[in-house]
Design a protein around this motif. Structure first.
Motif, PDB file in Angstrom:
ATOM      1  N   VAL A   1       7.575  -7.918   7.912  1.00 60.20           N
ATOM      2  CA  VAL A   1       8.011  -6.952   6.900  1.00 60.20           C
ATOM      3  C   VAL A   1       6.811  -6.451   6.118  1.00 60.20           C
ATOM      4  CG1 VAL A   1       9.426  -6.609   4.839  1.00 60.20           C
ATOM      5  CG2 VAL A   1      10.295  -8.018   6.723  1.00 60.20           C
ATOM      6  N   GLY A   2       5.951  -7.381   5.709  1.00 59.93           N
ATOM      7  CA  GLY A   2       4.745  -6.995   4.995  1.00 59.93           C
ATOM      8  C   GLY A   2       3.801  -6.179   5.844  1.00 59.93           C
ATOM      9  N   LEU A   3       3.681  -6.506   7.134  1.00 64.15           N
ATOM     10  CA  LEU A   3       2.772  -5.773   8.014  1.00 64.15           C
ATOM     11  C   LEU A   3       3.248  -4.334   8.238  1.00 64.15           C
ATOM     12  CD1 LEU A   3       1.962  -8.534  10.658  1.00 64.15           C
ATOM     13  CD2 LEU A   3       0.482  -7.686   8.819  1.00 64.15           C
ATOM     14  N   VAL A   4       4.555  -4.135   8.340  1.00 65.17           N
ATOM     15  CA  VAL A   4       5.094  -2.771   8.481  1.00 65.17           C
ATOM     16  C   VAL A   4       4.790  -1.960   7.222  1.00 65.17           C
ATOM     17  CG1 VAL A   4       7.187  -1.385   8.703  1.00 65.17           C
ATOM     18  CG2 VAL A   4       6.868  -3.390  10.148  1.00 65.17           C
ATOM     19  N   MET A   5       4.981  -2.559   6.051  1.00 62.73           N
ATOM     20  CA  MET A   5       4.649  -1.876   4.805  1.00 62.73           C
ATOM     21  C   MET A   5       3.160  -1.581   4.720  1.00 62.73           C
ATOM     22  SD  MET A   5       7.076  -3.826   2.033  1.00 62.73           S
ATOM     23  CE  MET A   5       8.861  -3.726   2.127  1.00 62.73           C
TER      24      MET A   5
ATOM     25  N   ALA B   1       1.172   2.051   4.191  1.00 61.84           N
ATOM     26  CA  ALA B   1       0.223   2.209   3.090  1.00 61.84           C
ATOM     27  C   ALA B   1      -1.195   2.454   3.598  1.00 61.84           C
ATOM     28  CB  ALA B   1       0.253   0.967   2.205  1.00 61.84           C
ATOM     29  N   GLY B   2      -1.555   1.837   4.731  1.00 62.80           N
ATOM     30  CA  GLY B   2      -2.899   2.032   5.269  1.00 62.80           C
ATOM     31  C   GLY B   2      -3.159   3.474   5.669  1.00 62.80           C
ATOM     32  N   PHE B   3      -2.188   4.095   6.313  1.00 62.68           N
ATOM     33  CA  PHE B   3      -2.351   5.500   6.689  1.00 62.68           C
ATOM     34  C   PHE B   3      -2.306   6.405   5.458  1.00 62.68           C
ATOM     35  CE2 PHE B   3      -1.644   3.841  10.875  1.00 62.68           C
ATOM     36  CZ  PHE B   3      -2.312   4.712  11.719  1.00 62.68           C
ATOM     37  N   GLN B   4      -1.510   6.026   4.459  1.00 62.20           N
ATOM     38  CA  GLN B   4      -1.469   6.801   3.230  1.00 62.20           C
ATOM     39  C   GLN B   4      -2.772   6.662   2.452  1.00 62.20           C
ATOM     40  OE1 GLN B   4       1.689   5.906   0.312  1.00 62.20           O
ATOM     41  NE2 GLN B   4       2.489   7.944   0.755  1.00 62.20           N
TER      42      GLN B   4
ATOM     43  N   SER C   1       7.393  -5.633  -2.022  1.00 65.43           N
ATOM     44  CA  SER C   1       7.492  -6.085  -0.629  1.00 65.43           C
ATOM     45  C   SER C   1       8.412  -7.283  -0.462  1.00 65.43           C
ATOM     46  CB  SER C   1       6.093  -6.424  -0.089  1.00 65.43           C
ATOM     47  OG  SER C   1       5.516  -7.486  -0.825  1.00 65.43           O
ATOM     48  N   VAL C   2       8.709  -7.994  -1.554  1.00 65.39           N
ATOM     49  CA  VAL C   2       9.543  -9.200  -1.442  1.00 65.39           C
ATOM     50  C   VAL C   2      10.830  -9.117  -2.257  1.00 65.39           C
ATOM     51  CG1 VAL C   2       7.549 -10.676  -0.987  1.00 65.39           C
ATOM     52  CG2 VAL C   2       8.335 -10.373  -3.347  1.00 65.39           C
ATOM     53  N   PHE C   3      11.007  -8.062  -3.045  1.00 62.88           N
ATOM     54  CA  PHE C   3      12.129  -7.989  -3.978  1.00 62.88           C
ATOM     55  C   PHE C   3      13.464  -8.199  -3.257  1.00 62.88           C
ATOM     56  CE2 PHE C   3      13.913  -5.308  -7.777  1.00 62.88           C
ATOM     57  CZ  PHE C   3      14.511  -6.452  -8.267  1.00 62.88           C
ATOM     58  N   THR C   4      13.679  -7.463  -2.185  1.00 64.05           N
ATOM     59  CA  THR C   4      14.927  -7.583  -1.437  1.00 64.05           C
ATOM     60  C   THR C   4      15.083  -8.981  -0.848  1.00 64.05           C
ATOM     61  OG1 THR C   4      14.893  -5.231  -0.886  1.00 64.05           O
ATOM     62  CG2 THR C   4      16.280  -6.636   0.471  1.00 64.05           C
ATOM     63  N   LEU C   5      13.975  -9.539  -0.360  1.00 59.64           N
ATOM     64  CA  LEU C   5      14.019 -10.870   0.234  1.00 59.64           C
ATOM     65  C   LEU C   5      14.322 -11.941  -0.811  1.00 59.64           C
ATOM     66  CD1 LEU C   5      10.906 -10.510   2.572  1.00 59.64           C
ATOM     67  CD2 LEU C   5      13.319 -10.320   3.223  1.00 59.64           C
ATOM     68  N   VAL C   6      13.799 -11.757  -2.034  1.00 62.41           N
ATOM     69  CA  VAL C   6      14.098 -12.690  -3.122  1.00 62.41           C
ATOM     70  C   VAL C   6      15.583 -12.640  -3.467  1.00 62.41           C
ATOM     71  CG1 VAL C   6      13.719 -13.153  -5.585  1.00 62.41           C
ATOM     72  CG2 VAL C   6      11.775 -12.705  -4.089  1.00 62.41           C
ATOM     73  N   LEU C   7      16.127 -11.440  -3.542  1.00 67.43           N
ATOM     74  CA  LEU C   7      17.556 -11.304  -3.831  1.00 67.43           C
ATOM     75  C   LEU C   7      18.403 -11.968  -2.749  1.00 67.43           C
ATOM     76  CD1 LEU C   7      17.664  -7.579  -5.035  1.00 67.43           C
ATOM     77  CD2 LEU C   7      17.768  -9.631  -6.466  1.00 67.43           C
TER      78      LEU C   7
ATOM     79  N   GLU D   1      -3.431   3.167  -4.883  1.00 62.98           N
ATOM     80  CA  GLU D   1      -2.106   2.557  -4.840  1.00 62.98           C
ATOM     81  C   GLU D   1      -1.765   2.138  -3.412  1.00 62.98           C
ATOM     82  OE1 GLU D   1       2.395   3.880  -6.126  1.00 62.98           O
ATOM     83  OE2 GLU D   1       0.690   4.722  -7.197  1.00 62.98           O
ATOM     84  N   SER D   2      -2.149   2.985  -2.450  1.00 57.50           N
ATOM     85  CA  SER D   2      -1.901   2.651  -1.052  1.00 57.50           C
ATOM     86  C   SER D   2      -2.723   1.442  -0.615  1.00 57.50           C
ATOM     87  CB  SER D   2      -2.232   3.851  -0.156  1.00 57.50           C
ATOM     88  OG  SER D   2      -1.409   4.949  -0.460  1.00 57.50           O
ATOM     89  N   LEU D   3      -3.937   1.313  -1.176  1.00 54.54           N
ATOM     90  CA  LEU D   3      -4.736   0.121  -0.889  1.00 54.54           C
ATOM     91  C   LEU D   3      -3.975  -1.138  -1.283  1.00 54.54           C
ATOM     92  CD1 LEU D   3      -7.407  -1.228  -0.052  1.00 54.54           C
ATOM     93  CD2 LEU D   3      -8.256  -0.807  -2.375  1.00 54.54           C
ATOM     94  N   SER D   4      -3.287  -1.061  -2.424  1.00 53.02           N
ATOM     95  CA  SER D   4      -2.443  -2.176  -2.835  1.00 53.02           C
ATOM     96  C   SER D   4      -1.353  -2.434  -1.802  1.00 53.02           C
ATOM     97  CB  SER D   4      -1.793  -1.876  -4.188  1.00 53.02           C
ATOM     98  OG  SER D   4      -2.756  -1.560  -5.157  1.00 53.02           O
ATOM     99  N   GLY D   5      -0.813  -1.350  -1.256  1.00 57.37           N
ATOM    100  CA  GLY D   5       0.217  -1.487  -0.238  1.00 57.37           C
ATOM    101  C   GLY D   5      -0.295  -2.052   1.063  1.00 57.37           C
ATOM    102  N   VAL D   6      -1.611  -1.936   1.306  1.00 61.89           N
ATOM    103  CA  VAL D   6      -2.213  -2.548   2.490  1.00 61.89           C
ATOM    104  C   VAL D   6      -2.420  -4.046   2.276  1.00 61.89           C
ATOM    105  CG1 VAL D   6      -4.305  -2.643   3.912  1.00 61.89           C
ATOM    106  CG2 VAL D   6      -3.370  -0.434   3.223  1.00 61.89           C
ATOM    107  N   VAL D   7      -2.931  -4.392   1.114  1.00 58.70           N
ATOM    108  CA  VAL D   7      -3.353  -5.763   0.847  1.00 58.70           C
ATOM    109  C   VAL D   7      -2.194  -6.683   0.488  1.00 58.70           C
ATOM    110  CG1 VAL D   7      -4.746  -7.206  -0.697  1.00 58.70           C
ATOM    111  CG2 VAL D   7      -5.660  -5.025   0.139  1.00 58.70           C
TER     112      VAL D   7
END
Length: 394
Positions: A40-44, A48-51, A224-230, A338-344
């Motif tokens: 899930v994180g890798l897809v996100m 973000a990496g392309f963005q 990236s984890v909000f839905t999984l936490v719920l 912001e996208s860098l954050s989405g990569v890391v």
């Protein structure tokens, strides 16, 4: 002011309506292929990496040829990507679809630049709050539509509905959205790619840009984890997560229409941003204690208030510090950070959630938002943090 913003507000609403159909469903969609949580994180990260690469590029192009053309390109890319998701036979196609969406995605920074073109500096905090309210209004209806379609027809129907809404957005943009930059403004000298690097060291722009990066690290770690936490703490399914996100949208609309504009005009963008970061930090401290609906709602309200303030004030601070002819480029750099954050962050947060649980995952986001708050407090009394327009050197 509101009348001038109505076309872009309408387009943003339709756009986000489609996006929010997918938002709560994506983690479940990815894992239904048999992929582990970390994927899930890798897809996100792929999106973000392309963005990350595309953000400054599209922002710079929007300075040169206008905002409208770039918005059209991003909408075409989103339509293609979401249609691919509807018929994805395996996880590889999911990755490809998200890559296409990420590279073509110029919506956020270009929309911010469009709004900044139309609104004077002292009104930008409220204007960005209107954009945030429109975004949140999409979050009310989109998840409900997505959850209902998923329960009735499975994953294909929500994704096709999102693609159809993106086609509507594209048509409305072409027909109804006026260009915000005149031909004379488009002909002015714009930022080169060397200027993009220099903007990260500019004493007017850099402090807010770096603060935005730190804050985004905490935010993307949590998204990236909000839905999984719920799902883990409250037993949420794909459908119930969609309805929870709709509640989140209701709270956010109320915050942005009734609270954010008044707070930014009374405190100024910088102090309002500090308040938002404080609330975000508190929300992440509440997160480990989510075990029932009351704690979940408490976290949602505090998190929504902090997010609403930050989404209005940080873009306003960046726009006010940017020369007019480079505004799209610099906001694009901000989007890229912001996208860098989405990569890391998504692989880190999903990995920590899988190995160590909710408290450790929430602590990561709390540390980043606290660090951003400390940066904001240090800037409050400094000249670099003042929300004043910067005259274009040209």
């Amino acid at each position: 002011m509101l009348a001038r913003l109505l076309p872009i507000l309408g387009i943003t609403f339709i756009d986000i309506l489609g996006f929010s159909i997918l938002l709560p469903l994506m983690p479940f969609f990815i894992t239904h292929f048999g992929a582990p949580t970390v994927v899930v994180g890798l897809v996100m990260t792929t999106y973000a990496g392309f963005q990350l690469v595309a953000g400054p590029l599209w922002g710079n192009i929007s300075d040169r040829v206008g905002r409208k053309k770039v918005l059209i390109v991003s909408q075409v890319g989103a339509t293609i990507g979401w249609t691919m998701l509807a018929f994805a036979p395996n996880i590889a196609i999911v990755f490809l679809a998200r890559a296409i969406e990420g590279f073509s995605g110029g919506n956020i920074s270009v929309t911010q630049a469009y709004v900044a073109d139309l609104v004077p500096p002292e009104k930008r905090g409220r204007a960005f709050a209107y954009i945030g309210a429109t975004f949140s209004a999409g979050l009310i209806f989109g998840p409900v539509i997505g959850g209902t379609l998923f329960q009735a027809y499975g994953y294909t129907a929500p994704f096709l509905a999102a693609a159809a809404l993106q086609v509507i957005t594209l048509i409305v943009t072409i027909v109804a959205l006026p260009e915000s930059r005149s031909k004379e403004q488009q002909a002015e000298p714009t930022a080169s790619f060397a200027d993009i690097g220099r903007s990260l060291a500019d004493k007017r722009v850099a402090p807010v840009m770096w603060q935005k990066l730190v804050y985004s690290m905490g935010l993307y770690g949590w998204f990236s984890v909000f839905t999984l936490v719920l799902a883990a703490r409250l037993g949420f399914t794909a459908a119930s997560s969609s309805y929870f996100f709709a509640c989140f949208g209701v709270v956010s609309v109320v915050m942005q229409l009734a609270v954010v504009g008044r707070v930014t005009e009374r405190l100024g963008d910088r102090r309002a941003s500090n308040l938002g970061l404080t609330l975000s930090t508190v929300a992440f401290c509440i997160a480990p204690f989510i075990h029932d609906w009351p704690t979940g709602i408490a976290m949602l309200v505090v998190f929504s208030a902090g997010l609403s303030l930050n989404n209005a004030t940080l873009p306003s601070l960046i726009a006010n510090a940017s020369p007019e002819s480079q505004r799209g480029t610099i906001l694009g750099v901000g989007s890229s950070l912001e996208s860098l954050s989405g990569v890391v962050m998504p692989p880190l947060s999903t990995g920590v959630l899988q190995e160590s649980g909710v408290p450790a995952t929430a602590a990561i986001s709390a540390v980043f938002t606290l660090a951003a708050l400390v940066m904001g407090i240090r800037q409050t009394n400094g000249s670099a943090a003042q929300s004043v327009p910067v005259e274009d050197a040209a």
